[in-house]
Design a protein around this motif. Structure first.
Motif, PDB file in Angstrom:
ATOM      1  N   LEU A 192      12.254 162.424  41.718  1.00 56.78           N
ATOM      2  CA  LEU A 192      12.528 161.105  42.260  1.00 56.78           C
ATOM      3  C   LEU A 192      12.918 160.333  40.678  1.00 56.78           C
ATOM      4  CD1 LEU A 192      10.116 160.027  44.826  1.00 56.78           C
ATOM      5  CD2 LEU A 192      12.806 160.443  45.184  1.00 56.78           C
ATOM      6  N   LYS A 193      13.106 160.987  39.726  1.00 63.15           N
ATOM      7  CA  LYS A 193      13.321 160.294  38.370  1.00 63.15           C
ATOM      8  C   LYS A 193      14.742 159.535  38.458  1.00 63.15           C
ATOM      9  CE  LYS A 193      14.118 161.483  33.510  1.00 63.15           C
ATOM     10  NZ  LYS A 193      14.234 162.349  32.514  1.00 63.15           N
ATOM     11  N   GLY A 194      14.663 158.437  37.942  1.00 63.39           N
ATOM     12  CA  GLY A 194      15.830 157.579  37.959  1.00 63.39           C
ATOM     13  C   GLY A 194      15.993 156.769  39.109  1.00 63.39           C
ATOM     14  N   THR A 195      14.884 156.626  40.128  1.00 61.05           N
ATOM     15  CA  THR A 195      14.851 155.755  41.195  1.00 61.05           C
ATOM     16  C   THR A 195      14.645 154.427  40.943  1.00 61.05           C
ATOM     17  OG1 THR A 195      13.737 157.603  42.580  1.00 61.05           O
ATOM     18  CG2 THR A 195      13.660 155.184  43.353  1.00 61.05           C
ATOM     19  N   VAL A 196      15.679 153.449  41.346  1.00 61.06           N
ATOM     20  CA  VAL A 196      15.339 152.102  41.325  1.00 61.06           C
ATOM     21  C   VAL A 196      15.005 151.390  42.430  1.00 61.06           C
ATOM     22  CG1 VAL A 196      17.186 152.110  39.653  1.00 61.06           C
ATOM     23  CG2 VAL A 196      18.009 151.913  42.022  1.00 61.06           C
ATOM     24  N   MET A 197      14.590 150.027  42.551  1.00 62.17           N
ATOM     25  CA  MET A 197      14.023 149.366  43.482  1.00 62.17           C
ATOM     26  C   MET A 197      14.511 147.875  43.533  1.00 62.17           C
ATOM     27  SD  MET A 197       9.948 148.431  44.477  1.00 62.17           S
ATOM     28  CE  MET A 197       9.830 147.036  43.466  1.00 62.17           C
ATOM     29  N   SER A 198      14.647 147.255  44.557  1.00 66.28           N
ATOM     30  CA  SER A 198      15.077 145.831  44.831  1.00 66.28           C
ATOM     31  C   SER A 198      13.970 145.159  46.067  1.00 66.28           C
ATOM     32  CB  SER A 198      16.320 145.588  45.361  1.00 66.28           C
ATOM     33  OG  SER A 198      17.188 146.129  44.376  1.00 66.28           O
ATOM     34  N   GLY A 199      14.043 143.867  46.048  1.00 64.66           N
ATOM     35  CA  GLY A 199      13.066 143.322  46.949  1.00 64.66           C
ATOM     36  C   GLY A 199      12.167 142.265  46.262  1.00 64.66           C
ATOM     37  N   ARG A 200      11.087 141.987  47.053  1.00 63.30           N
ATOM     38  CA  ARG A 200      10.337 140.881  46.376  1.00 63.30           C
ATOM     39  C   ARG A 200       8.963 140.936  47.155  1.00 63.30           C
ATOM     40  NH1 ARG A 200      11.912 134.848  48.596  1.00 63.30           N
ATOM     41  NH2 ARG A 200      11.034 135.043  50.628  1.00 63.30           N
ATOM     42  N   THR A 201       7.741 140.726  46.493  1.00 64.93           N
ATOM     43  CA  THR A 201       6.653 140.525  46.899  1.00 64.93           C
ATOM     44  C   THR A 201       6.226 139.191  46.668  1.00 64.93           C
ATOM     45  OG1 THR A 201       5.622 140.951  44.669  1.00 64.93           O
ATOM     46  CG2 THR A 201       5.972 142.831  46.393  1.00 64.93           C
ATOM     47  N   VAL A 202       5.235 138.388  47.816  1.00 69.64           N
ATOM     48  CA  VAL A 202       4.574 137.003  47.725  1.00 69.64           C
ATOM     49  C   VAL A 202       3.350 137.139  47.529  1.00 69.64           C
ATOM     50  CG1 VAL A 202       4.830 134.812  48.674  1.00 69.64           C
ATOM     51  CG2 VAL A 202       6.743 136.127  49.462  1.00 69.64           C
ATOM     52  N   TRP A 203       2.801 136.431  46.362  1.00 68.56           N
ATOM     53  CA  TRP A 203       1.465 136.341  46.225  1.00 68.56           C
ATOM     54  C   TRP A 203       0.800 134.781  46.471  1.00 68.56           C
ATOM     55  CZ3 TRP A 203      -0.662 140.419  42.509  1.00 68.56           C
ATOM     56  CH2 TRP A 203       0.329 141.641  42.346  1.00 68.56           C
ATOM     57  N   LYS A 204      -0.130 135.050  47.191  1.00 71.02           N
ATOM     58  CA  LYS A 204      -0.788 133.612  47.720  1.00 71.02           C
ATOM     59  C   LYS A 204      -2.267 133.630  47.454  1.00 71.02           C
ATOM     60  CE  LYS A 204      -1.065 130.350  51.370  1.00 71.02           C
ATOM     61  NZ  LYS A 204      -2.387 130.221  51.232  1.00 71.02           N
ATOM     62  N   ASN A 205      -2.708 132.353  46.954  1.00 69.66           N
ATOM     63  CA  ASN A 205      -4.245 132.241  47.009  1.00 69.66           C
ATOM     64  C   ASN A 205      -4.484 131.352  47.984  1.00 69.66           C
ATOM     65  OD1 ASN A 205      -5.946 133.085  44.602  1.00 69.66           O
ATOM     66  ND2 ASN A 205      -3.975 132.289  43.465  1.00 69.66           N
ATOM     67  N   PRO A 206      -5.973 131.212  48.316  1.00 71.11           N
ATOM     68  CA  PRO A 206      -6.303 130.406  49.410  1.00 71.11           C
ATOM     69  C   PRO A 206      -5.891 128.863  49.303  1.00 71.11           C
ATOM     70  CG  PRO A 206      -8.085 131.611  48.518  1.00 71.11           C
ATOM     71  CD  PRO A 206      -7.230 131.781  47.756  1.00 71.11           C
ATOM     72  N   ASP A 207      -5.796 128.308  48.015  1.00 70.77           N
ATOM     73  CA  ASP A 207      -5.289 126.908  48.066  1.00 70.77           C
ATOM     74  C   ASP A 207      -3.860 126.697  47.791  1.00 70.77           C
ATOM     75  OD1 ASP A 207      -8.132 126.158  48.481  1.00 70.77           O
ATOM     76  OD2 ASP A 207      -8.352 126.277  46.414  1.00 70.77           O
ATOM     77  N   GLY A 208      -3.172 127.920  47.723  1.00 70.60           N
ATOM     78  CA  GLY A 208      -1.742 127.549  47.491  1.00 70.60           C
ATOM     79  C   GLY A 208      -1.245 128.930  46.710  1.00 70.60           C
ATOM     80  N   TYR A 209       0.191 128.767  46.210  1.00 69.50           N
ATOM     81  CA  TYR A 209       0.935 129.770  45.600  1.00 69.50           C
ATOM     82  C   TYR A 209       0.486 129.720  43.925  1.00 69.50           C
ATOM     83  CZ  TYR A 209       3.063 130.361  49.840  1.00 69.50           C
ATOM     84  OH  TYR A 209       3.441 130.653  51.144  1.00 69.50           O
ATOM     85  N   LEU A 210      -0.172 128.997  43.347  1.00 69.49           N
ATOM     86  CA  LEU A 210      -0.370 128.869  41.966  1.00 69.49           C
ATOM     87  C   LEU A 210      -1.101 130.171  41.377  1.00 69.49           C
ATOM     88  CD1 LEU A 210      -1.341 125.361  40.987  1.00 69.49           C
ATOM     89  CD2 LEU A 210       0.200 126.805  39.887  1.00 69.49           C
TER      90      LEU A 210
END
Length: 517
Positions: A192-210
């Protein structure tokens, strides 16, 4: 002088170019985007960092609730392997390439990977480690946490047949423990050498996205805005009351106060919007950074001008004007570039090397300004002491003491900051890291309050102004006694009285000698 202005002008053009180039991109702050990112070889594995943020534990266990939950969500994650790697596999085979998404807390970093017989640490399970650790060969070594058996979290994604790509199911991982969380995508298969990735991840705290490190700063900026508002109310009430007696220096102080209030409000609005939406508009952040850079530059130039005696022992800066403007323009460019790197598009709670690199010119200019300020302040104090102007001398002594305390506090805090970062390489003390940033705003505000107190607008403001009267050569009380009764203030009359007085004294001495004889 023209040469200095040309340099400042070109520097400003370069800064505008950088800002406009930055504005062409869209930044999703707490949303980590991956655009065809390549896996890098590390030891016996291929790694792709997915992000690092301080996250608080969820306040609610209800998965349907929108508030009070803390999570990491995977969206549209797609992997592409090389054509050669795909051609080596049969179309009918299943599981022809494994990629694992690993989420772990910084405190559990030793639970990922292992070493056989005390040798080099490996991320992926080897035949020797399979015998010793009981791990599965070709997969990431995972040791369950002492407090949570299902942690670190490992999510597996498989290539099927000879497919070039595979997509990860959209998943959401709840955060049940407060800590600095790290995400890595890991492939143990050498094919799997040379593998690439696309997409996204969303990180959220209890009070918001900060991110956790930034969240306390939103509340801090509220308090700082209130502090600047109170200072503005006090200053501008006196500023308008004694408008006719205002000095040029006091106009500069008013501008710095106004910019400080504006900056704190903009920072709060930027963080508040970020916390609610999870996105950080580049235009808003760039404006906040620019206002902050202007305020820091004017603050330093104000202190430098005061130290040079501008408006007090000299009416203008004279030939130093071009040099002061040049150092101001240079500092503005350095500060703007540093703040853009640090804030515009910031996602992770870990500072990068670019910030360290751009921080060096900023630190060098600060050191140069401190040296120039104290050199100028020393000369100003000598002039005031030679002229015996007690009122101005007293103010400048208080100002120099306050400045010395500020410099000592700065050096002490820089030492602490170096110690803080050197002893916390994995950012485990992220919950208190906001204090590092907040201190400099507090110190700047405190020094501004001292300047406002020493040069507060009043009926007698003009006594601090530069003057060519004879009274400037003597102590104020002595000057008043010498000129009392002189309507036109003519120096020759004062000198004539002094001569007549001396003559009268000599006549009296002659008469007394005759009486004795």
């Amino acid at each position: 002088m023209d040469f200095s202005f040309r340099i400042a002008y070109k520097s400003f053009d370069f800064l505008i170019f950088v800002i406009l180039s930055t504005l062409l991109t869209t930044i999703h702050a707490s949303i980590h985007n991956y655009q065809n990112q390549l896996f890098n070889e590390v030891g016996n594995a291929y790694l792709l960092p997915g992000g690092s943020e301080g996250l608080y534990a969820s306040l609610s266990s209800d998965d349907s609730a929108t508030d009070g939950r803390s999570f990491i969500r995977f969206e549209n994650i797609t992997f592409w392997r090389t054509q050669d790697a795909a051609d080596e596999q049969s179309e009918m085979e299943h599981g022809t390439g494994l990629i694992q998404a690993v989420i772990f807390e910084a405190a559990d970093r030793n639970n990922i990977g292992g070493s056989a017989y005390g040798g080099q640490r490996s991320i992926c399970c080897t035949p020797d480690l399979a015998k010793l650790e009981g791990c599965k060969q070709g997969e990431v070594i995972r040791i369950p946490s002492a407090t949570e058996i299902n942690w670190p979290m490992v999510l597996s994604i498989q290539f099927n047949g000879n497919d070039l790509s595979t997509q990860m199911n959209n998943a959401e991982v709840p955060i049940k423990k407060t800590g600095m969380h790290n995400l890595f995508f890991i492939a143990c298969d050498p094919k799997l050498k040379g593998t690439v990735m696309s997409g996204r991840t969303v990180w959220k705290n209890p009070d918001g996205y900060l991110p956790g490190r930034m969240a306390p700063l939103m509340t801090f900026y509220v308090y700082m805005a209130i502090a600047y508002l109170l200072l503005s109310a006090i200053w501008f009430s006196q500023y308008m009351r004694f408008w006719e007696d205002i000095l040029q220096l006091q106009h500069c102080i008013a501008a710095v106060i106004g910019l400080g209030l504006f900056e704190m409000i903009l920072w709060y609005l930027d963080y508040s919007n970020f916390n609610k939406t999870g996105m950080r508009p580049v235009v808003t952040t760039a404006w906040v950074v620019t206002v902050g850079a202007i305020k820091k530059t004017l603050s330093r130039l104000l202190i430098l001008s005061v130290s040079m005696g501008y408006g007090v022992v000299r009416p203008t800066l004279g030939g130093l004007t071009s040099k002061v403007l040049l150092i101001g323009a240079t500092y503005f460019v350095a500060s703007e570039l540093l703040d853009i790197t640090e804030h515009v598009g910031t996602i992770n709670d870990v500072s990068g090397r670019a910030r360290l690199f751009l921080g060096l010119p900023d630190a060098f200019l600060d050191a140069f300004l401190i040296l120039w300020i104290f050199t100028s302040l020393s000369k100003t104090l000598e002039q005031l002491q030679a002229k015996r102007i007690s009122v101005k001398l007293d103010i400048y002594r208080k100002f120099s003491n306050a400045l010395a305390v500020a410099v000592i506090a700065s050096v002490a805090w820089i030492t602490y900051e170096i110690y803080f970062k050197a002893t916390d390489p994995f950012n485990e003390r992220w919950q208190s890291a906001w204090i590092i940033t907040a201190f400099w705003d507090i110190l700047s505000f405190a020094l501004l309050c001292v300047i406002c107190y020493l040069w507060a607008p009043s009926q007698s403001s003009q006594r601090y102004a530069y003057s060519e009267d004879v009274g400037e050569e003597f102590d104020d009380e002595e000057a008043q006694s010498l000129t009392r009764g002189q309507s036109n203030g003519d120096v020759s009359l004062v000198k004539q009285e002094q001569k007549n007085g001396n003559a009268g004294i000599s006549d009296e001495e002659d008469e007394s000698e005759e009486d004795k004889r």
